[in-house]
Design a protein around this motif. Sequence first.
Motif, PDB file in Angstrom:
ATOM      1  N   TYR A   1      25.611  42.146  40.772  1.00 40.72           N
ATOM      2  CA  TYR A   1      25.679  40.894  39.989  1.00 40.72           C
ATOM      3  C   TYR A   1      26.192  41.171  38.586  1.00 40.72           C
ATOM      4  N   HIS A   2      25.632  42.222  37.992  1.00 41.75           N
ATOM      5  CA  HIS A   2      25.985  42.532  36.612  1.00 41.75           C
ATOM      6  C   HIS A   2      27.471  42.849  36.508  1.00 41.75           C
ATOM      7  N   GLU A   3      27.961  43.710  37.483  1.00 39.86           N
ATOM      8  CA  GLU A   3      29.391  44.077  37.476  1.00 39.86           C
ATOM      9  C   GLU A   3      30.248  42.816  37.486  1.00 39.86           C
ATOM     10  N   ASN A   4      29.913  41.929  38.464  1.00 38.50           N
ATOM     11  CA  ASN A   4      30.750  40.742  38.640  1.00 38.50           C
ATOM     12  C   ASN A   4      30.701  39.833  37.418  1.00 38.50           C
ATOM     13  N   LEU A   5      29.501  39.587  36.943  1.00 36.86           N
ATOM     14  CA  LEU A   5      29.390  38.604  35.857  1.00 36.86           C
ATOM     15  C   LEU A   5      29.978  39.138  34.565  1.00 36.86           C
ATOM     16  N   ARG A   6      29.949  40.475  34.427  1.00 41.38           N
ATOM     17  CA  ARG A   6      30.435  41.027  33.160  1.00 41.38           C
ATOM     18  C   ARG A   6      31.940  40.808  33.034  1.00 41.38           C
ATOM     19  N   ARG A   7      32.585  40.830  34.195  1.00 45.20           N
ATOM     20  CA  ARG A   7      34.039  40.634  34.160  1.00 45.20           C
ATOM     21  C   ARG A   7      34.374  39.232  33.670  1.00 45.20           C
TER      22      ARG A   7
END
Length: 1987
Positions: free
Chosen positions: A584-590
């Motif tokens: 989730y973090h990876e995706n949202l950070r983008r």
Amino acid sequence: MFSRWQNSGQPEPTHASDMAAQMAVNSGASLWGPLKELWEAVEGAIWSRQPESVHLLDLQLKKHKPNFLSLFKNPPKSAEQREKVRKASTEGIAIQGQQGARLLPEQLISEAFILSDLFDLGELASLELLLAGEHQQPHFPGLTRGLVAVLLYWDGKRCVANSLRSLIQSRHGKTFTLDLSPELVNLTTRFTDELMAQGLTKQILNLISDVNVTRVFERLQKERGLGNEKHRKEVSDLVKECRQSLAECLFAWTCQSPLSKDDTLALISHLETVTAEADGSLDRVNLALVMALLYCLDVSFLEQGTEDREDLLQALPLLTEKQYVAAVHNRLVEGQAWKLPGLQAVVQLAWALSLRALSQLPQGAALVEYTEADEALADQALLGGVFLFLTEGILGSDGFSQEEFYTRRLHSLITDFLALMPMKVKQLRNRADEDARLIHMALQMGSEPPSSLRKDLDHLMILIGEFYSKDPFELELALEFWCPSESIHHTSFTGSFLGGPPQRPPHKQVVLSKFVRQMGDLLPATLYIPYLRMLKGLANGPQCSHYCFSLLKTNGAPHGENRQAGVSGSLVSWEHFFHSLMLYHENLRRDVPNADSTQYRHPPIRGITQRELDGLTAFLQLLTTIITWSENARLALCEHPQWTPVVVMLGLLQCSVQPVLKAQVLHVLAAFGKSPEIAASLWQSLEYTQILQTVKAPGQKQAAGIEVELNEIESSCEEYPLTRAFCHLISTLVESALPVNLGAGLRAPGFQPYLDFLRDSVFLAFPTRAYRRPAEKWEVAEAVLEVFHKLLREYEPQPSDFLQEMVELQGEQVLAHKPPGHSLMFHLLNDSPTFSLCLSLLEEGARQLDTYAPFPGKKQLESAVLHCLCLLELALQKEVTFMDLLRESQTSLLVSPVEQLLQGVSAQSRRADHITNIARYLYHSSSNPAAAFQSAKILRRIARYPNIQARLVGDFTHDQAVSEKLMAGFVECLDSEEAQEGVTADDSDPEKRVARIRHETQIHILNLLITSLDLKGPNLGLYLLGYEVKKPVSSTNLQDPGVLGCPRSCLHAILSLLQRGCEWRTGPVLIKQAPQLAELCYQVIYQLCACPDTSGPTMRYLRTSQDFLFSHLQHLPFILSENEIAALSQMSWLMKTTAIELRVTSLNRQRSHTQRLLNLLLDDQPHTLHTDGETGMEEESRSVSGFLHFGTVSKVRRRLLSVLDAIDFSQEAPELLQLDFFERAQIEQVITNCEHVNEQGHTVCNVKLLRRVLVAEINALQGMAAIGQRPLLMEEVNSVLQQVVERNRVRRSLSAKRHALQSWRSLVETILTACPSELIPADQRQLIIRDLLLDLHDKVLSEDAAGELMPIVAGAVFTLTAHLSQSVLSEQQGAVPEGGSGSGFASIANSALHLILRKLLDFILCTGGGFQRLRAHLYGALLYYLQIAQKPEEPETLQTGTSMWERLTAPEDCFSKLQRENLAIIESYGTALMEVVCRDACDGHEIGRMLALAVLDRVLSIDRQCQWLVYLCNSGYLRVLVESLKQDDAALQTLLTPQPPLLKPLYIYESKIALLIRVAKTAQGAMELLRCGLVSQLVECQVFHMLPQNDALRVFGQRDPSGFIPNPLERYRQILLPTLRLMQVILTSTTTQHQQGAAQVLQWLIVHSDVIQSILHGQDMSMGALQELSLLTAIISKTALPGALEMGQEINSAVLMELQGHIGRFQRQSLSLLVRLVGTDRARYLKQIEDTVSPADLAEKREEMEVVMQQICANIMEYCQTLLLQSSAEAQFSLCLFSPSASEPADVSVPSARVPSLGLVLLLLKNSATDFFRYHDSHRQSLNKLERVEQLPPEELKELCQGLVSGSGGVEKIPSVQRNVLAKRRLVQLVNNRAKLLALCSYIIETCLFVIWRHLEFYLLYCTPTDPKDSLLPGYRDPSGSRGLSVSRVSQQDIEQLQSDVANSFSEPLQRKLLEVEGLYSKTRSRHTFIQALTRRIRGLVHHAKG
């Protein structure tokens, strides 16, 4: 007294007020009073377990059985009663316990009829209720008697219901036990069984249906039976409690034993009709009934296999009665549908499980037809949605979490279902899998999922989750779901697996644990969230969380190869969870391209769906639960290298996700932050990620981070989960760690930006924001205030906080931040928005509470208010230090003290009512004890400032309604019944915590009163205690509450606290239950009695209305083994108050009161305490002696003595510190630095401060070694702290003992001095004093008596001995002196006196060197004691003396005997005692020295063997004393300067000389003194030269108006006279070696001759001057003699000449003095004294003067005689002293140059003869009077006493007995004075005759006359150098003249007179016939010469 109800708020006929009959109604109202007693008996027996309570309970139950049999039935109405009540206004009505009928006002009667109709009860009962209401009205300020009657009615019902419930709870049964005595349990079981047999169940069920609040309120509303909000709330609470208690009766019954078949069916049929509340839950009453039924159907207790299992099986109708099972089964299977199908399902499931359990028992075989149906029933239950209803209807009920046995029953229901019906569970799982597939397919197809899906398993999981996530009783029942598998090696987590082979867990546990594991395998998506919620519930608890953590760890993928694919081993594992989070973090950070915050406005479309959100939330909640409970889990997860949860979560917070999820993440972080290790790094991470932006990028326009979320997202949604979570996180982190250098390098380091955000954006803005959920407003306030509270609580002002420090930041200097607490203090010490908001919050809170209505967020509002109060209290506590430091630092900060700010005007009400608002919280102490506690604390802190007190009284009283309410608040706090002292400070049990808080509130209020009363009025204390604040305080008229409209004040509350239990044998209850509280109560009362303004009203009220002191003194001494200090303090205050009371009643002549108290304190005869508290008349009339005479009755200990016994004189001292690391001296220094004087005036060490200092010291240590040693160091710190606590206790204990002893002493002294002496007859008085003295000595002489108590004991010993001596003396004087040698001493036996003396001497010896002041008291006591054996003055009767032989053989009188024995005892102590006394006499404190000198004097006077004298001489002490006169000289010289100096040196000098005189009285002593050079020391003293000039000093005499300080001349005489006396005594004692002494004294006379001459010449003839003359002439007559020159040693002629000159001068002056005293001057002197002295003292002064004048004449005549004799034995060589002229000179005052004539001597002879007869007559008269003193007329007695009593009105006040004693003493004085005068006269006559004879013989026989012409030289000496007259001047004519004059003067009458004198006096005294012979010779000479 109807006046007391006039203010009842109802119109009332005025004429009623005069029918004053005191209310002694069965004020009990049969529907209330007796029931209250019943409840007290039940509570005493079952809950308080008081002794003897079982018997009382038995009586009460017999009496009240009808009330239980017809529950809540009122006595019926009847016409007869109605008629009787109607006539009460005209004919009156009889009232129990009162004589005669009583008229009642119409108003009351009409109210009684209304009440009777309202409750449908008998008219008499309703009348009683009203009268009781009237009686109780003061307890309910603001309510009328009718409204109070309504409360009492329901209170009576409540008492019955509660009693019934308690009785049932105490039964013996299957579920719980109260550990009561078998006797009690049998009693209650038998009683309740009888009630049950009479149909109790149906009665209860009917009442529950009939009684409900709305119905009651409707009826009351109609009749105006409801008052203000508080009254409504109280009524509804009472009604609710009645219903609740009734329902709990059934519940308690079924817990213990089953109901019968009919009762069970009745219960079922009642439940069929039950409906739910609005939110779908059951109310408390129905919940109790449901639980009762569930317990009825419960068989799970049989698994427990207790020892009485067989008995329980027998009693269980499920097993024994087949028809019971049949009836219940049929009812549940075939009965109609219930109103609540869910409830029906619950009961069906419970029945199904019971059947299943029964089928497994051997007895179940008989019931097989029913047990088969269990499956079907279970299905039916599931169809009815049983799990959903259990969650919503039962768990959702607010009463569920308050009863432990509800929880246990539901636990067994759930676990039984899982364990007994595994197939059902499997079915549910299969159905759930099936449904999941259907839903999945529907989603794939895009169609709606089928609507008929059942969610039973979801509901079951959610039920389990919800149920176990609350655990208010910390039972941790969920442990049954965790089977400790082999993989867990931390066996220490579960206590049961320590050591030994692990036992197999029970079958049920295995099944349940399998259920948890299997449900998690291949979990369908639909069950994912319910399963997580179930785990969250099961992980709740310290052990469960650990098991759950391990489960999720082991579920993770065992092999690493499929991790790349993103699929983990199990969906429910840490591995899976954290992996998903990272994704989730990876995706949202983008999605966040840059830091610009426009993204915040338009969150990206793709992101987290609602389902994902729910799943994440469920996971985060599970995680939060686990790490909150388990520290191991916290550390393991935080430090995991792959998952890095903290980093990922902080990352998520920066992404764009819903605030709800962010809030959940913050909660997880907060849970992580509970570990200090994690917290520190968490702060840094927070700062780094800028969740709250603390550093602005250059050029950045608007804010970012949480501030934006709050202001833009949350505000527009009107929901604030994120803000609340952020406050929660900060709150947790602040508690764990507060880094100082947070953000260093990027900004000024510190916490300040966070505080600014919380203060400005959260706190100050919270009132103005909009809230979708109203409760959330208060949740936000509570969350942020909690942070402030923690910050301020931890803050201690330091000097460094006030310095302007700078820090360097990127090359420039910026101001450093102060600690957050400093910033908060600054805001609270200014009228800042923060401060104002706090105050308006308080006002809002008080307003909301005053409505008594529930509202959303009430709990949070109360909590926020509590934080506000705490902030104010902390600010008040720290402001003093803060402002002191601020002043010292000279910083330019402006602050005002909180107490002044609180006087500001409120913006809302436009009035200065802040403090009033704070005080209003006391009014809500019942619902909100913590707020009341803080409020009391704040008020107590404010009360210290006198300037605020007066304003406060004004604020509190200006509005009548507010004033009443505030007073009621204080009183309610003091009256609180739940308060408990000594509850340990663990807050685990909320009830105990509340009890402790209530108790501390009481303590604070009492301290507030004590502080206030010390300040000048009007003050809060006076207002709260019910005194006048607008008029003078002393004009207050205190009344019982309700009388004359007097409200119930704090004084009434204090008295009722103290009076509880006074009438029982055990004494006041409070003393034992709350010792500290009792101590303060007694102190308040003492303060009221001791303060002059309040004393009068208070003592009157206590005496008349309360009989307070008598009832409390009966119970002395108070013995509390576990709290000795408090018991001593209680007694101290009580005794001090008693002392005041005795003094006051004695002054006011209220003898009966004084008498009663004295009897109580002093009796040693047993007599019963009067149970009714009233004493009979006959008891009043007996004086103490009535029962002090020795009877056959055994003695009891006098109460005063038993109080003394209760003071333990020993005091164990704490042992020394044993230290390994710290330096002892330094630790002691630190401890001393931490000491302060507390409110009670004890010096104690501040333990908290000490701990802070020591811990800081440890924290300062550097290096690895220090870290390793840390635990040991902390252990040592703890031991130091314990030692200091012990030291504090010892100090408090000592000071309590001192205080108690001091109070005891003042009470004893008051009894002996202030109370009329005739109340305690002398014989009794002596025995009492004897007992007191012996006991005191025994205690103080014991080995371990504490030295600190000795001074007080010594003081008491002194007063007691003084009184003993006085009493014995007065008894002897009062006694008729018959047979003098009787047993002698008064009532006290000699043996007792000896014992007292021995102990006194032991006490003197046992005090070491340092106790000189203390010994001064003991010397005083010793002197008084020795006085007892002094023989009283006896009249000198001039009777013929007994012969020497008779005197020697006469029997010893009692005085000499006692004196001899005393001396023997003193001698037995040997030199040890002598050493101590002598040492004290020579050195040390002045008073000690004087008393030691006096003791020496006294002992020497009785020491016939001279042992002490020998010691004094041999030990050198005498020489020291003599030589010290030289040092005294300088001090004495200062005394003669005009301004009044200290008189100490004078007193010491007088004492010394007195002792020396005593020594000099024996020849041996006098010689020793001469050997020590006494006279030569006196010769060197300069002070004698400083004779003040009289005229100059007349002026000064007026300067000291008190007359205490004598003028310089008198001071000079006080120095001179004793010295002269001393020399006189030496001269008298050293007769054998007379020459040596005389020569030395002559030397003194010569050295000081100038002074002596001015005295001898002095014109002043005052008393003092005459005394000087008398002593001087006495000394001169013995020293200034020619013989003094022939001392044997060679003296050169010059010196000899000088000496002769001096002696001659003394001679001349003496003779000229005689001239002045014999003639007319004498009359003039006596006249002169009449003018200067007051008439009262005149007679006495005149006598003194006469004696002194006669003494001077006698001395001079003796001098003449000696001179004549010394010059020569024969007349012809004798020298002549008088000129040969016998004519009586006209004016005798011849100029001194002329030689006095012989006529002078003749005149003296005549006068003396005349005086002699005058004195003789007066002597005889006085003797006659003395023999018949009793018959003298009163006037004469008065006159006689006048001389001994000072003051004009003095004689009037003296009782007649005393008058006789005084008169007798005065007559003895007169007789002895006359005897002295007679002796002097007779002596003067004899010497005059001798001198006349010698002179006549010389002149008439041997003198050769010369021619007149030769006598031109008026020389004194003839050439031959003979001293005396130059004979050459005597002419023949002179001699003839002389002869004829003598013949005329020495006439017959004179000769007859002289012979008569000899006959009357000289016969028995001096040589007989001496006068006769001389008269004959003189006569012969005269006639012979003629012839």
